[in-house]
Design a protein around this motif. Structure first.
Motif, PDB file in Angstrom:
ATOM      1  N   ILE A   1      52.909  37.773  25.525  1.00  0.00           N
ATOM      2  CA  ILE A   1      52.067  37.826  24.405  1.00  0.00           C
ATOM      3  C   ILE A   1      51.331  39.295  24.281  1.00  0.00           C
ATOM      4  N   GLN A   2      50.971  39.861  25.130  1.00  0.00           N
ATOM      5  CA  GLN A   2      50.547  41.109  25.116  1.00  0.00           C
ATOM      6  C   GLN A   2      50.884  41.662  26.499  1.00  0.00           C
ATOM      7  N   PRO A   3      51.714  43.038  26.272  1.00  0.00           N
ATOM      8  CA  PRO A   3      52.223  43.645  27.300  1.00  0.00           C
ATOM      9  C   PRO A   3      51.056  43.943  28.706  1.00  0.00           C
ATOM     10  N   VAL A   4      51.373  43.353  29.827  1.00  0.00           N
ATOM     11  CA  VAL A   4      50.510  43.591  31.023  1.00  0.00           C
ATOM     12  C   VAL A   4      51.004  45.111  31.636  1.00  0.00           C
ATOM     13  N   THR A   5      49.914  45.962  31.742  1.00  0.00           N
ATOM     14  CA  THR A   5      49.944  47.131  32.257  1.00  0.00           C
ATOM     15  C   THR A   5      50.007  47.182  33.739  1.00  0.00           C
ATOM     16  N   ALA A   6      49.090  46.430  34.356  1.00  0.00           N
ATOM     17  CA  ALA A   6      49.071  46.421  35.947  1.00  0.00           C
ATOM     18  C   ALA A   6      48.658  44.886  36.415  1.00  0.00           C
ATOM     19  N   VAL A   7      49.135  44.940  37.500  1.00  0.00           N
ATOM     20  CA  VAL A   7      48.796  43.235  38.408  1.00  0.00           C
ATOM     21  C   VAL A   7      47.894  43.741  39.792  1.00  0.00           C
ATOM     22  N   GLN A   8      47.001  43.273  40.042  1.00  0.00           N
ATOM     23  CA  GLN A   8      46.218  43.650  40.951  1.00  0.00           C
ATOM     24  C   GLN A   8      46.150  42.401  42.102  1.00  0.00           C
ATOM     25  N   THR A   9      46.506  42.592  43.216  1.00  0.00           N
ATOM     26  CA  THR A   9      46.574  41.369  44.299  1.00  0.00           C
ATOM     27  C   THR A   9      46.560  42.302  45.773  1.00  0.00           C
ATOM     28  N   GLU A  10      45.976  41.421  46.529  1.00  0.00           N
ATOM     29  CA  GLU A  10      45.804  41.802  48.088  1.00  0.00           C
ATOM     30  C   GLU A  10      47.253  41.919  48.372  1.00  0.00           C
ATOM     31  N   TYR A  11      47.621  43.006  49.195  1.00  0.00           N
ATOM     32  CA  TYR A  11      48.915  43.494  49.668  1.00  0.00           C
ATOM     33  C   TYR A  11      48.586  44.745  50.530  1.00  0.00           C
ATOM     34  N   SER A  12      49.212  44.378  51.896  1.00  0.00           N
ATOM     35  CA  SER A  12      48.979  45.318  53.038  1.00  0.00           C
ATOM     36  C   SER A  12      49.811  44.921  54.203  1.00  0.00           C
ATOM     37  N   VAL A  13      49.892  45.632  55.121  1.00  0.00           N
ATOM     38  CA  VAL A  13      50.728  45.457  56.229  1.00  0.00           C
ATOM     39  C   VAL A  13      50.642  44.087  56.816  1.00  0.00           C
ATOM     40  N   MET A  14      49.262  43.631  56.717  1.00  0.00           N
ATOM     41  CA  MET A  14      49.331  42.189  57.225  1.00  0.00           C
ATOM     42  C   MET A  14      49.227  41.115  56.060  1.00  0.00           C
ATOM     43  N   GLU A  15      49.154  41.526  54.861  1.00  0.00           N
ATOM     44  CA  GLU A  15      49.152  40.683  53.975  1.00  0.00           C
ATOM     45  C   GLU A  15      50.269  40.970  52.683  1.00  0.00           C
ATOM     46  N   ARG A  16      51.516  40.132  52.934  1.00  0.00           N
ATOM     47  CA  ARG A  16      52.646  40.635  52.214  1.00  0.00           C
ATOM     48  C   ARG A  16      53.130  39.478  51.510  1.00  0.00           C
ATOM     49  N   SER A  17      52.345  38.643  50.912  1.00  0.00           N
ATOM     50  CA  SER A  17      52.751  37.519  50.074  1.00  0.00           C
ATOM     51  C   SER A  17      53.345  38.023  48.822  1.00  0.00           C
ATOM     52  N   PRO A  18      52.914  39.322  48.076  1.00  0.00           N
ATOM     53  CA  PRO A  18      53.588  39.472  46.773  1.00  0.00           C
ATOM     54  C   PRO A  18      55.223  39.869  46.911  1.00  0.00           C
ATOM     55  N   GLU A  19      55.595  40.114  48.187  1.00  0.00           N
ATOM     56  CA  GLU A  19      56.909  40.360  48.283  1.00  0.00           C
ATOM     57  C   GLU A  19      57.736  39.081  48.302  1.00  0.00           C
ATOM     58  N   ARG A  20      56.880  37.921  48.724  1.00  0.00           N
ATOM     59  CA  ARG A  20      57.559  36.566  48.939  1.00  0.00           C
ATOM     60  C   ARG A  20      57.375  35.618  47.632  1.00  0.00           C
ATOM     61  N   ASN A  21      56.235  35.952  47.088  1.00  0.00           N
ATOM     62  CA  ASN A  21      56.110  34.899  45.791  1.00  0.00           C
ATOM     63  C   ASN A  21      56.540  35.388  44.223  1.00  0.00           C
ATOM     64  N   GLY A  22      57.208  36.615  44.327  1.00  0.00           N
ATOM     65  CA  GLY A  22      57.870  36.838  43.153  1.00  0.00           C
ATOM     66  C   GLY A  22      57.250  37.771  42.262  1.00  0.00           C
ATOM     67  N   VAL A  23      55.715  38.188  42.857  1.00  0.00           N
ATOM     68  CA  VAL A  23      54.893  38.887  41.888  1.00  0.00           C
ATOM     69  C   VAL A  23      55.210  40.323  41.892  1.00  0.00           C
ATOM     70  N   LEU A  24      55.751  40.838  43.106  1.00  0.00           N
ATOM     71  CA  LEU A  24      56.302  42.197  43.169  1.00  0.00           C
ATOM     72  C   LEU A  24      57.524  42.453  42.373  1.00  0.00           C
ATOM     73  N   ALA A  25      58.354  41.456  42.338  1.00  0.00           N
ATOM     74  CA  ALA A  25      59.683  41.602  41.813  1.00  0.00           C
ATOM     75  C   ALA A  25      59.347  41.378  40.223  1.00  0.00           C
TER      76      ALA A  25
END
Length: 388
Positions: A223-247
């Protein structure tokens, strides 16, 4: 992120006709249900004067990265912890001094939100950056119902009200506007449509999402191009790698802004099992990962950072940030602090070079570790988008 004892210190597309307006809604920890009493961030005679953005002697030259089409410094600054949620608010003078020092050292990307305080973080950021507004990009967020009710509110009329109020507090007509949390009661298409209208009106330039699912990102982006996504991500919290968000971000050309890049302060090595967090001012006091037993159980992560830090002449914080920067070229972490020494430490991560061999060795060691405790409490996690 900067946590002062006993809260533990941390280092811790331009729209036609719109003159360089930027307002990116980022981040960090949603402190919706916590209202922290803070002083008003009004201009005063004890505030430090604006300084020129030039690197200091011995400091690494700040490079830039792209969040979609928005160009920002490769490391940003999260401003939440200065005035809310990670301990008592800092003074006006200290907050402004820290924000302006970050800019002097090359930071051009600053993150805040309506709910931080509430309101006081935006007021602080507006006061601190007013003299140098054309040199920086500001991200803020909407989406919490903080009008006497509780929960989420991303109805289009509410979004527009928040935009007008945030613009006044930030003393600017430039925007990158994030939805702080996805509202299950409002279709994301309606949210994206409301932001599109604000962009057409010249009040917002960029649209962001905080803690969305990959499916929500795709629906909003259509609908409207998204410029940025913000999510917790760190050495300890790597869920964006597994849930498809980073991809999804990589596929769609969307920037990724990790909040909590140092595990909400834990990865700095300045927190241990004896650390206690004030339940009146610090959200981490309710997070399972910050219970005494889990603070102790997760120490192998800090030990790993220290081990690699010794090889590189770097602190745990610097290794944690350098690791994030090395993951993807469209990642821009936003560590927060109210302490200039911690600011300098954070920016020192830009001088840390992790080779492919370093990253492979680190990844192998990291894969052998187990994270103990959930990243937020049940209420906070209930606000994280889990839709497909």
């Amino acid at each position: 992120m900067d946590k002062n004892k006993p809260n533990a210190g941390s280092n811790a597309n331009e729209h036609p006709g719109v003159a360089r307006r930027d307002f990116l809604i980022n981040s960090a920890l949603a402190g919706a249900m916590l209202t922290v009493a803070s002083p008003a961030w009004a201009a005063s005679s004890d505030q430090p004067q604006a300084t020129k953005s030039t690197p200091q002697a011995g400091q690494a030259q700040m490079k830039t990265r792209k969040l979609g089409t928005l160009e920002v410094s490769e490391m940003g600054a999260g401003c939440m912890s200065i005035s809310a949620n990670y301990g008592p608010a800092a003074s006006t003078a200290q907050g402004i001094e820290t924000i302006r020092a970050a800019h002097e050292k090359g930071v051009t990307f600053f993150d805040t939100a309506e709910v931080y305080g509430p309101y006081t973080s935006e007021e602080l950021v507006g006061a601190a950056l007013a003299p140098i507004r054309d040199q920086v990009k500001i991200a803020t967020k909407f989406g919490f119902a903080i009008d006497g009710t509780a929960g989420l509110n991303s109805r289009p009329e509410r979004i527009k009200q928040v935009a007008e109020a945030s613009l006044k507090r930030l003393k600017t007509d430039r925007d990158l506007f994030y939805q702080h949390r996805v509202d299950p009661n409002v279709p994301i298409e309606d949210v994206a449509g409301a932001i599109r209208e604000l962009i057409q009106e010249g009040k917002v330039l960029h649209f962001g999402l905080s803690e969305p699912s990959a499916g929500t990102i795709r629906r909003a982006h259509a609908i409207q191009p998204v410029t940025a996504v913000q999510t917790e991500y760190s050495v300890m919290e790597r869920s964006p790698e597994r849930n498809g968000v980073l991809a999804a971000c990589e596929e769609l050309g969307i920037g990724f802004v990790p909040w909590g890049p140092m595990g909400m302060g834990y990865l700095t090595g300045k927190i241990d099992a004896s650390t206690r967090f004030d339940p009146k001012t610090d959200l981490r006091s309710t997070f399972d990962r910050f219970s005494p037993e889990n603070l102790a159980a997760n120490m192998p992560f800090v030990a790993l950072l220290k081990q690699f830090g010794e090889k590189k002449g770097a602190t745990p914080s610097q290794i944690a940030l350098a690791w994030l920067l090395a993951q993807k070229s469209f990642i821009v972490p936003i560590p927060g602090t109210r302490n200039i020494d911690h600011l300098n430490e954070n920016l020192g991560a830009l001088r840390v070079e992790l080779t492919p061999d370093d990253l492979r060795a680190f990844g192998t060691a990291l894969a052998a570790l187990t994270v103990h405790g959930g990243r937020m409490n049940e209420m906070q996690m209930g606000l994280v988008d889990q839709t497909t």
